[in-house]
Write a protein that holds these residues in place. Structure first.
Motif, PDB file in Angstrom:
ATOM      1  N   ARG A  78       0.838  -1.203   0.000  1.00  0.00           N
ATOM      2  CA  ARG A  78       0.000   0.000   0.000  1.00  0.00           C
ATOM      3  C   ARG A  78       0.867   1.245   0.000  1.00  0.00           C
ATOM      4  NH1 ARG A  78      -5.528   0.870   2.376  1.00  0.00           N
ATOM      5  NH2 ARG A  78      -5.676   2.921   3.303  1.00  0.00           N
ATOM      6  N   ASN A  82      -1.439   6.737   1.896  1.00  0.00           N
ATOM      7  CA  ASN A  82      -2.857   6.393   1.997  1.00  0.00           C
ATOM      8  C   ASN A  82      -3.172   6.074   3.466  1.00  0.00           C
ATOM      9  OD1 ASN A  82      -5.463   5.724   1.425  1.00  0.00           O
ATOM     10  ND2 ASN A  82      -4.983   4.045   0.021  1.00  0.00           N
ATOM     11  N   PRO A  83      -3.926   6.960   4.160  1.00  0.00           N
ATOM     12  CA  PRO A  83      -4.126   6.775   5.604  1.00  0.00           C
ATOM     13  C   PRO A  83      -4.947   5.529   5.932  1.00  0.00           C
ATOM     14  CG  PRO A  83      -5.529   8.550   4.769  1.00  0.00           C
ATOM     15  CD  PRO A  83      -4.632   8.144   3.638  1.00  0.00           C
ATOM     16  N   LEU A  84      -4.794   5.041   7.170  1.00  0.00           N
ATOM     17  CA  LEU A  84      -5.499   3.829   7.607  1.00  0.00           C
ATOM     18  C   LEU A  84      -6.644   4.186   8.556  1.00  0.00           C
ATOM     19  CD1 LEU A  84      -2.489   1.489   8.503  1.00  0.00           C
ATOM     20  CD2 LEU A  84      -3.788   1.575   6.365  1.00  0.00           C
ATOM     21  N   ILE A  85      -7.671   3.361   8.545  1.00  0.00           N
ATOM     22  CA  ILE A  85      -8.773   3.531   9.502  1.00  0.00           C
ATOM     23  C   ILE A  85      -8.399   2.802  10.796  1.00  0.00           C
ATOM     24  CG2 ILE A  85     -11.183   2.958   9.971  1.00  0.00           C
ATOM     25  CD1 ILE A  85     -11.679   3.273   6.914  1.00  0.00           C
ATOM     26  N   HIS A 139      -2.009  13.616   7.927  1.00  0.00           N
ATOM     27  CA  HIS A 139      -3.181  14.498   8.029  1.00  0.00           C
ATOM     28  C   HIS A 139      -3.399  14.874   9.503  1.00  0.00           C
ATOM     29  CE1 HIS A 139      -4.995  13.830   3.983  1.00  0.00           C
ATOM     30  NE2 HIS A 139      -4.360  12.684   4.059  1.00  0.00           N
ATOM     31  N   THR A 141      -6.163  14.706  10.861  1.00  0.00           N
ATOM     32  CA  THR A 141      -7.340  13.941  11.298  1.00  0.00           C
ATOM     33  C   THR A 141      -7.042  12.445  11.325  1.00  0.00           C
ATOM     34  OG1 THR A 141      -8.040  13.901   8.995  1.00  0.00           O
ATOM     35  CG2 THR A 141      -9.027  15.577  10.408  1.00  0.00           C
ATOM     36  N   ALA A 143      -9.201   8.664  11.050  1.00  0.00           N
ATOM     37  CA  ALA A 143     -10.479   8.023  10.712  1.00  0.00           C
ATOM     38  C   ALA A 143     -10.706   6.858  11.675  1.00  0.00           C
ATOM     39  CB  ALA A 143     -10.422   7.517   9.266  1.00  0.00           C
ATOM     40  N   PRO A 166      -6.853  -1.914   7.174  1.00  0.00           N
ATOM     41  CA  PRO A 166      -7.423  -1.773   5.831  1.00  0.00           C
ATOM     42  C   PRO A 166      -7.844  -3.162   5.335  1.00  0.00           C
ATOM     43  CG  PRO A 166      -5.046  -1.818   5.688  1.00  0.00           C
ATOM     44  CD  PRO A 166      -5.391  -1.969   7.152  1.00  0.00           C
ATOM     45  N   VAL A 209     -17.192   6.547   4.765  1.00  0.00           N
ATOM     46  CA  VAL A 209     -16.279   7.466   5.458  1.00  0.00           C
ATOM     47  C   VAL A 209     -16.895   8.868   5.438  1.00  0.00           C
ATOM     48  CG1 VAL A 209     -13.951   8.461   5.537  1.00  0.00           C
ATOM     49  CG2 VAL A 209     -14.254   6.098   4.781  1.00  0.00           C
ATOM     50  N   LEU A 222     -17.057  11.077   2.187  1.00  0.00           N
ATOM     51  CA  LEU A 222     -15.857  10.981   1.347  1.00  0.00           C
ATOM     52  C   LEU A 222     -15.866   9.686   0.548  1.00  0.00           C
ATOM     53  CD1 LEU A 222     -13.100  12.151   3.859  1.00  0.00           C
ATOM     54  CD2 LEU A 222     -14.309  13.509   2.146  1.00  0.00           C
ATOM     55  N   ARG A 223     -16.451   8.658   1.135  1.00  0.00           N
ATOM     56  CA  ARG A 223     -16.540   7.358   0.446  1.00  0.00           C
ATOM     57  C   ARG A 223     -17.875   6.739   0.817  1.00  0.00           C
ATOM     58  NH1 ARG A 223     -12.439   2.590   2.090  1.00  0.00           N
ATOM     59  NH2 ARG A 223     -13.711   2.519   3.967  1.00  0.00           N
TER      60      ARG A 223
HETATM   61  P1  AMP Z   1      -9.341   1.568   3.544  1.00  0.00           P
HETATM   62  O1  AMP Z   1      -8.658   1.696   2.227  1.00  0.00           O
HETATM   63  O2  AMP Z   1     -10.612   0.800   3.534  1.00  0.00           O
HETATM   64  O3  AMP Z   1      -8.417   1.199   4.629  1.00  0.00           O
HETATM   65  O4  AMP Z   1      -9.859   3.032   3.944  1.00  0.00           O
HETATM   66  C1  AMP Z   1      -9.003   4.055   4.139  1.00  0.00           C
HETATM   67  C2  AMP Z   1      -9.565   5.216   3.443  1.00  0.00           C
HETATM   68  O5  AMP Z   1     -10.244   6.053   4.373  1.00  0.00           O
HETATM   69  C3  AMP Z   1      -8.477   6.085   2.853  1.00  0.00           C
HETATM   70  O6  AMP Z   1      -8.090   5.624   1.566  1.00  0.00           O
HETATM   71  C4  AMP Z   1      -9.121   7.445   2.819  1.00  0.00           C
HETATM   72  O7  AMP Z   1      -9.942   7.537   1.676  1.00  0.00           O
HETATM   73  C5  AMP Z   1     -10.001   7.407   4.066  1.00  0.00           C
HETATM   74  N1  AMP Z   1      -9.292   8.011   5.196  1.00  0.00           N
HETATM   75  C6  AMP Z   1      -8.647   7.386   6.194  1.00  0.00           C
HETATM   76  N2  AMP Z   1      -8.087   8.275   7.036  1.00  0.00           N
HETATM   77  C7  AMP Z   1      -8.391   9.480   6.548  1.00  0.00           C
HETATM   78  C8  AMP Z   1      -8.086  10.807   6.952  1.00  0.00           C
HETATM   79  N3  AMP Z   1      -7.387  11.066   8.058  1.00  0.00           N
HETATM   80  N4  AMP Z   1      -8.550  11.796   6.179  1.00  0.00           N
HETATM   81  C9  AMP Z   1      -9.263  11.562   5.064  1.00  0.00           C
HETATM   82  N5  AMP Z   1      -9.593  10.336   4.644  1.00  0.00           N
HETATM   83  C10 AMP Z   1      -9.154   9.310   5.370  1.00  0.00           C
END
Ligand code: AMP
Ligand code: MG
Length: 412
Positions: A78, A82-85, A139, A141, A143, A166, A209, A222-223
């Motif tokens: 990855r 690309n941020p993680l949840i 960022h 922020t 998630a 993810p 999201v 956002l998603r």
């Molecule tokens: P995933 O790919 O399912 O792990 O989801 C992660 C996605 O959540 C990222 O690709 C972003 O689109 C969104 N996301 C996660 N953290 C943030 C953040 N701090 N700010 C904006 N979007 C975020």
């Protein structure tokens, strides 16, 4: 002598054997309890573990430990921007991630009350002294989501620390909705020591999201994902919504109602990016049959979407391929009927997306269909559009990114 690649240990978990008392798991099945304990040990030793959530299978690691979280990026390939949840198991775990002075808005409190546990991710201001920048991709922020799947919740609660997770797939591929999908993609590569098999994911695509941190108080999707926009609007404006929220905050959908600033919009990691995602190893073509394709839909915006009749579509598809072709569509689709008609099954493998009155079913079966048709060796996968309502919005968001090309078919 070649070094042996460590194999992936697969442990079965029965989600129905787990209940919760004040966010603590209680097990009625010792195999499941032992599997979770083994997984917790792996996690605390800073390894990654794949586990089921109600959305898709996740690839988890300790979220507050940069060394552990880095392994997620290397296992998936990855991009590091690309941020993680971050996944928590109880609302009380949330405060550990946020600045001490922060209080959530009434809208956030309402959404957390209504949709947690569940497939809703909210953006919060991150406490930089505890959330590593690898998680937030720098960022301000973070998630956060509280998953509903008992195995996911039990795993996080027993670890006692939030998990970054993810989807458990190689970056860019469809997300896995069964343990077998994870094993086929990441198993036996040395990148995944442990996989918890908790059956099929009920939602089948990722969480919604939402960013509600803007000064205007609007909630920006956002998603799109497992919690529908219609459900968000109803929760914020319905009869159960708190009195203090009149008028209710607006719910805005990315690319439909708003765009980000140009730098963010062009970032490869933004949910609206034109960067390929969710794509199986065989090409995917999106078939528009009812709606007009968006202007920039085909071939990364290289031109207008071509329109063909039903007969011409089948003729062209069959003559352009040497092997079998895949078709995914809802049950009442004339395309599906035609691909199943006499003689056609020799060329066509079909995958039902359920009834058109049940968009949740289409969402649940989207990745499963792409992965199973790919595994069966089709040369190309055609996917018929679904109406962009309810879970259909998330379905179309994913398939537009997975498809390299699109066609318009005149069914009449
Ligand atoms: P995933 O790919 O399912 O792990 O989801 C992660 C996605 O959540 C990222 O690709 C972003 O689109 C969104 N996301 C996660 N953290 C943030 C953040 N701090 N700010 C904006 N979007 C975020
Ligand atoms: Mg993913």
């Amino acid at each position: 002598m070649a070094t042996a690649i460590p194999r992936t240990l697969v442990l079965k978990c029965d989600p129905e054997s787990i209940t919760f008392s004040q966010d603590e798991p209680i097990y009625s099945d010792s195999e499941t309890e032992n599997a979770i304990k083994t997984a917790v040990q792996h996690l605390t030793e800073r390894h990654v573990v794949a586990f089921p959530t109600e959305t898709v299978y996740g690839l988890g690691a300790l979220a507050l430990d940069a060394t552990a979280a880095t392994k997620i990026f290397s296992a998936k390939g990855r991009p590091s921007d690309n941020p993680l949840i971050v996944h928590i198991s109880s609302p009380s775990m949330l405060s550990s991630l946020l600045p001490p002075s922060y209080t959530p808005s009434l809208a956030y409190k309402t959404l957390m009350h209504r949709f947690w546990p569940g497939p809703l991710t909210l953006l919060f201001p991150a406490n930089p002294s505890c959330v590593p920048s690898i998680i937030t991709a720098g960022h301000p922020t973070v998630a956060v989501r509280l998953p509903a799947h008992p195995v996911a919740r039990a795993l996080i609660a027993t670890t006692g620390i939030p998990l970054a997770a993810p989807s458990a797939n190689t970056s860019g591929k469809p997300s896995p909705t069964r343990a077998a999908h994870v094993l086929r993609d990441l198993g036996g590569t040395g990148r995944l020591p442990l996989l918890l098999d908790g059956g099929v994911c009920a939602v089948g695509l990722e969480s919604t999201v939402v960013d509600g941190l803007g000064a205007d108080g609007a909630l920006r999707v956002l998603r799109p994902g497992g919690v529908t926009v219609e459900a968000l609007v109803a929760a914020l404006g319905g009869s159960d919504a708190p009195d203090g929220m009149q008028p209710p905050p607006r719910v805005l959908v990315h690319r439909r109602d708003f765009v980000l600033n140009s730098r963010e919009e062009n970032a490869p990691t933004t949910p609206g990016m034109k960067y390929r995602h969710y794509a199986p190893g065989v090409p995917v073509t999106l078939l528009y049959t009812a709606s007009a394709p968006p202007d920039d839909d085909d071939d990364a915006g290289r031109g207008a979407v071509r329109c063909v009749g039903l007969d011409a579509f089948f003729r062209e598809a069959e003559s352009g391929a040497s092997g079998r072709l895949g078709l995914m569509a809802q049950d009442d689709s004339p395309l599906l009927a035609r691909a199943r008609s006499e003689g056609a099954p020799a060329r066509w493998l079909t995958f039902s997306l359920g009834e058109s009155t049940e968009p949740a079913r289409a969402a649940q079966r989207l990745f499963e269909g792409l992965l199973s048709l790919e595994e069966q060796g089709v040369e190309r996968i055609y996917v018929q559009e679904v109406a962009e309502e309810q879970e259909g919005l998330a379905f179309m968001n994913r398939i537009r990114k997975a498809a390299a090309t699109s066609l318009r078919i005149a069914l009449m």
